[in-house]
Design a protein around this motif. Structure first.
Motif, mmCIF file in Angstrom:
data_model
loop_
_atom_site.group_PDB
_atom_site.id
_atom_site.type_symbol
_atom_site.label_atom_id
_atom_site.label_comp_id
_atom_site.label_asym_id
_atom_site.label_seq_id
_atom_site.Cartn_x
_atom_site.Cartn_y
_atom_site.Cartn_z
ATOM 1 N N MET A 112 -114.236 -12.802 15.063
ATOM 2 C CA MET A 112 -115.618 -12.394 15.317
ATOM 3 C C MET A 112 -116.457 -13.582 15.784
ATOM 4 O O MET A 112 -117.308 -13.449 16.656
ATOM 5 C CB MET A 112 -116.223 -11.781 14.058
ATOM 6 C CG MET A 112 -115.676 -10.413 13.676
ATOM 7 S SD MET A 112 -115.917 -9.132 14.944
ATOM 8 C CE MET A 112 -114.326 -9.184 15.787
ATOM 9 N N HIS A 113 -116.203 -14.751 15.210
ATOM 10 C CA HIS A 113 -117.004 -15.918 15.565
ATOM 11 C C HIS A 113 -116.580 -16.519 16.905
ATOM 12 O O HIS A 113 -117.434 -16.836 17.748
ATOM 13 C CB HIS A 113 -116.894 -16.983 14.474
ATOM 14 C CG HIS A 113 -117.641 -18.243 14.779
ATOM 15 N ND1 HIS A 113 -119.007 -18.327 14.725
ATOM 16 C CD2 HIS A 113 -117.209 -19.472 15.196
ATOM 17 C CE1 HIS A 113 -119.400 -19.536 15.063
ATOM 18 N NE2 HIS A 113 -118.329 -20.258 15.361
ATOM 19 N N LEU A 114 -115.280 -16.677 17.119
ATOM 20 C CA LEU A 114 -114.790 -17.404 18.292
ATOM 21 C C LEU A 114 -114.660 -16.508 19.528
ATOM 22 O O LEU A 114 -114.876 -16.972 20.655
ATOM 23 C CB LEU A 114 -113.441 -18.039 17.974
ATOM 24 C CG LEU A 114 -113.466 -19.098 16.862
ATOM 25 C CD1 LEU A 114 -112.043 -19.524 16.507
ATOM 26 C CD2 LEU A 114 -114.296 -20.316 17.288
ATOM 27 N N LEU A 115 -114.290 -15.251 19.323
ATOM 28 C CA LEU A 115 -114.149 -14.330 20.451
ATOM 29 C C LEU A 115 -115.388 -13.477 20.645
ATOM 30 O O LEU A 115 -115.745 -13.118 21.771
ATOM 31 C CB LEU A 115 -112.925 -13.424 20.246
ATOM 32 C CG LEU A 115 -111.577 -14.126 20.058
ATOM 33 C CD1 LEU A 115 -110.489 -13.089 19.768
ATOM 34 C CD2 LEU A 115 -111.217 -14.953 21.284
ATOM 35 N N GLY A 116 -116.017 -13.107 19.533
ATOM 36 C CA GLY A 116 -117.189 -12.250 19.586
ATOM 37 C C GLY A 116 -116.821 -10.794 19.348
ATOM 38 O O GLY A 116 -115.724 -10.356 19.726
ATOM 39 N N PRO A 117 -117.706 -10.018 18.739
ATOM 40 C CA PRO A 117 -117.388 -8.618 18.438
ATOM 41 C C PRO A 117 -117.174 -7.760 19.676
ATOM 42 O O PRO A 117 -116.502 -6.733 19.606
ATOM 43 C CB PRO A 117 -118.605 -8.143 17.629
ATOM 44 C CG PRO A 117 -119.691 -9.122 17.945
ATOM 45 C CD PRO A 117 -119.022 -10.418 18.223
ATOM 46 N N GLU A 118 -117.710 -8.173 20.830
ATOM 47 C CA GLU A 118 -117.548 -7.381 22.053
ATOM 48 C C GLU A 118 -116.428 -7.902 22.950
ATOM 49 O O GLU A 118 -116.276 -7.434 24.082
ATOM 50 C CB GLU A 118 -118.864 -7.357 22.833
ATOM 51 C CG GLU A 118 -119.977 -6.599 22.129
ATOM 52 C CD GLU A 118 -119.581 -5.155 21.843
ATOM 53 O OE1 GLU A 118 -119.021 -4.505 22.747
ATOM 54 O OE2 GLU A 118 -119.831 -4.692 20.709
ATOM 55 N N TYR A 119 -115.650 -8.831 22.453
ATOM 56 C CA TYR A 119 -114.523 -9.339 23.234
ATOM 57 C C TYR A 119 -113.528 -8.209 23.523
ATOM 58 O O TYR A 119 -113.250 -7.359 22.673
ATOM 59 C CB TYR A 119 -113.813 -10.450 22.460
ATOM 60 C CG TYR A 119 -112.489 -10.872 23.056
ATOM 61 C CD1 TYR A 119 -112.434 -11.770 24.107
ATOM 62 C CD2 TYR A 119 -111.295 -10.345 22.561
ATOM 63 C CE1 TYR A 119 -111.220 -12.153 24.660
ATOM 64 C CE2 TYR A 119 -110.076 -10.716 23.110
ATOM 65 C CZ TYR A 119 -110.042 -11.619 24.159
ATOM 66 O OH TYR A 119 -108.842 -11.983 24.709
ATOM 67 N N ARG A 120 -112.998 -8.200 24.730
ATOM 68 C CA ARG A 120 -112.021 -7.187 25.129
ATOM 69 C C ARG A 120 -110.872 -7.846 25.885
ATOM 70 O O ARG A 120 -111.060 -8.863 26.562
ATOM 71 C CB ARG A 120 -112.682 -6.119 26.016
ATOM 72 C CG ARG A 120 -113.802 -5.356 25.306
ATOM 73 C CD ARG A 120 -114.631 -4.524 26.266
ATOM 74 N NE ARG A 120 -115.843 -4.039 25.626
ATOM 75 C CZ ARG A 120 -115.965 -2.857 25.030
ATOM 76 N NH1 ARG A 120 -114.934 -2.032 25.011
ATOM 77 N NH2 ARG A 120 -117.105 -2.489 24.466
ATOM 78 N N VAL A 121 -109.696 -7.237 25.769
ATOM 79 C CA VAL A 121 -108.504 -7.721 26.473
ATOM 80 C C VAL A 121 -108.293 -6.870 27.723
ATOM 81 O O VAL A 121 -108.379 -5.641 27.662
ATOM 82 C CB VAL A 121 -107.261 -7.640 25.573
ATOM 83 C CG1 VAL A 121 -106.010 -8.041 26.350
ATOM 84 C CG2 VAL A 121 -107.417 -8.539 24.353
ATOM 85 N N ALA A 122 -108.006 -7.520 28.833
ATOM 86 C CA ALA A 122 -107.705 -6.818 30.089
ATOM 87 C C ALA A 122 -106.210 -6.881 30.368
ATOM 88 O O ALA A 122 -105.614 -7.960 30.381
ATOM 89 C CB ALA A 122 -108.483 -7.442 31.249
ATOM 90 N N THR A 123 -105.604 -5.719 30.579
ATOM 91 C CA THR A 123 -104.229 -5.636 31.064
ATOM 92 C C THR A 123 -104.305 -5.260 32.539
ATOM 93 O O THR A 123 -104.950 -4.261 32.899
ATOM 94 C CB THR A 123 -103.442 -4.565 30.289
ATOM 95 O OG1 THR A 123 -103.468 -4.878 28.890
ATOM 96 C CG2 THR A 123 -101.999 -4.499 30.771
ATOM 97 N N VAL A 124 -103.693 -6.046 33.398
ATOM 98 C CA VAL A 124 -103.842 -5.820 34.839
ATOM 99 C C VAL A 124 -102.487 -5.550 35.493
ATOM 100 O O VAL A 124 -101.430 -5.941 34.979
ATOM 101 C CB VAL A 124 -104.520 -7.026 35.536
ATOM 102 C CG1 VAL A 124 -105.891 -7.288 34.939
ATOM 103 C CG2 VAL A 124 -103.651 -8.266 35.461
#
Length: 526
Positions: A112-124
């Protein structure tokens, strides 16, 4: 010793210095009973509180440890309970214990601190632009970066839904035929898949499934088992997954009821599982999810099938890049499709409430990938350690971590470190999303196996001879009690360890209730 806004952690095994305005340890009440004046006990809260504290001590004295005193003397146990700036109770909170799944609190707060609660992973999906006839003249590459959500927590109907969404996106982009290979790029997570000291027996089960940069159904496969028609017949084992089954399990007599010894062994050289042991003829059929052998191969096969179902032809082979092989990208490649994960805050409920090891190990490697530039186990552990020391202020001697989930019996963690993290988390903007994802009497592991529990938001932990609990106790109005309890080395049934921990929490609530009443009464007489 570490300071809590003017209050100091007690030394291991002793009371230590508490807040000058409120003496909140049961040890202090016993000092009062022995004749010490309130002023002798860290300034003292006054005679009314002294009397009430004495009553608490009398009420809890002489009772059986399992019913009122909580954790017995014959265990390697430590705890710390803090309310506001006051230490309510403490025992050896600076010593190191096996934390089990309470360790997931560290991964969640770091993410939560380093990535953030709105962090998302993209698969391309990369490849050459399709021509007017829909032909991709080259390879089609699926590039993963560790999306942990392609499973039943987020796609209940079918965890293969994300594959279908990628295939549909390619179709909408005009892709009809791939004249090269389907390349599976999971190189974002190179190196060792699991710590070297995870118990071998855990690696075959759902909770021991290995992480990978591309994965479906949390890298698990379903198995169904039932006894054969007669004793001595092979047990009947089946699966819907595209894997090989080597069934060496036999049907045992009814006298073995409840004592089946079925085990599962993964074949890492191929997508196969060996089933061996006894299945009593009196046992009912059951379904189980086990760890997937060669998970990237299963992902590749499923992706190829999703393309075929959508009507996209593949002329070449299905190829999996070696995890230590750098992915090559040609000049004519573009992003043809992209699938974005749910926000990281939505990963917390399966991680914390349901204690899913898969999410912890995946998130640890995502931390390594995004913060240290390498999605390796050791990189994730280094990021986690730096977060604890540099951001939260945990003493580096208070932990020695081996994984993200707490499955390793070689993890070491001090209760006071966990309390520091929990207190720090309450000051963060994302705390509400973190807290609601913890287990409670209506959600997750606390609702399933702990019986009647107080108003908690907490993380449970269990291993053989280990039971832990840490979180927030809201049983009393006002500030919650922030606590961590680690019970190690107890050769008793698990329900007894849980009962004793809950008894400890009730004792702390009794202390706080008495103190609150005493402070209120003392305030009206001055």
């Amino acid at each position: 010793m570490r300071s809590f806004d003017g209050c100091r952690f007690p030394e291991a095994g002793s009371l230590g210095q508490m807040c000058p305005t409120q003496q909140t340890s049961i040890a202090a009440t016993r000092d009062l009973l022995r004749g010490a004046s309130p002023s002798d006990v860290c300034g003292g809260p006054g005679p009314v509180v002294a009397i009430l504290l004495a009553l608490v001590a009398i009420a809890t004295a002489g009772t059986h440890p399992a019913t009122a005193q909580g954790l017995p003397d014959r265990c390697h146990c430590g705890y710390l309970a803090v309310r506001g700036d006051a230490v309510i109770a403490e025992q050896a909170s600076d010593r190191l214990y096996t934390p089990a799944s309470v360790q997931k609190v560290l991964v969640a707060t770091a993410a939560m601190h380093l990535l953030g609660p709105e962090y998302r992973v993209a698969t391309v999906v990369r490849g050459p632009q399709p021509d007017d006839d829909g032909r991709v003249r080259g390879d089609l590459t699926i590039v993963g970066r560790g999306d942990p959500t392609w499973n039943r927590n987020h796609f209940e109907r079918d965890p293969r839904t994300p594959l279908e969404q990628l295939a549909e996106a390619l179709w909408q982009r005009g892709v009809r035929r791939v004249q090269g290979d389907l390349v599976i790029d999971g190189t974002a997570f190179p190196g060792r898949e699991t710590p070297p000291d995870w118990p071998v027996g855990d690696l075959s089960f759902r909770y021991g499934a290995v992480p990978s940069a591309l994965a479906i159904d949390a890298n698990t496969v379903p198995l169904s088992m039932r006894p054969g028609r007669r004793v001595g017949d092979p047990a009947i084992v089946s699966t819907t997954a595209p894997i090989e089954l080597y069934n060496l399990a036999v049907t045992a007599p009814a006298q073995r009821h409840g004592k089946g010894t079925v085990e599962f062994q993964l074949r890492w050289d191929r997508a196969a599982i060996v089933v061996r042991g006894e299945f009593p003829i009196s046992e009912p059929a059951f379904d189980i999810r086990v760890a997937a052998p060669r998970p990237l191969q299963l992902f590749a096969d499923a992706m190829a099938e999703a393309l075929r179902r959508r009507g996209i032809d593949l002329d070449g082979a299905v190829r999996i890049l070696d995890l230590n092989q750098a992915a090559a990208q040609t000049a004519d490649e573009i992003v043809l499709a992209r699938l974005i994960s749910p926000a990281a805050v939505e990963w917390l409920e399966p991680l914390l409430a349901d204690s899913d090891n898969w999410y912890a190990e995946m998130m640890l490697r995502v931390l390594g990938l995004e913060i240290a530039g390498a999605g390796r186990l050791d990189a994730g552990l280094e990021v986690l350690g730096d977060f604890l020391v540099d951001v939260v202020g945990v003493d580096e001697a208070d932990f020695d971590l081996d994984d993200g989930s707490g499955l390793s019996p070689f993890n070491l963690l001090a209760p006071r470190a966990v309390v520091s993290v929990l207190r720090w988390a309450r000051q963060q903007e994302w705390f509400a999303g973190f807290e609601v994802a913890l287990a409670s009497d209506r959600q997750g592991t606390l609702s399933r196996s702990w019986g009647a529990v107080p108003r908690l938001r907490a993380k449970t932990g269990s291993l053989t001879h280990v039971q832990t609990l840490a979180g927030y106790d809201y049983s009393i109005s006002g500030e919650p009690i922030v606590f961590a309890v680690f019970s190690n080395g107890r050769a008793v049934p698990r329900h007894e360890m849980k009962r004793d921990i809950l008894a400890e929490l009730r004792r702390w609530n009794q202390i706080v209730t008495t103190l609150d009443a005493g402070v209120a009464a003392g305030g009206t007489t001055r």
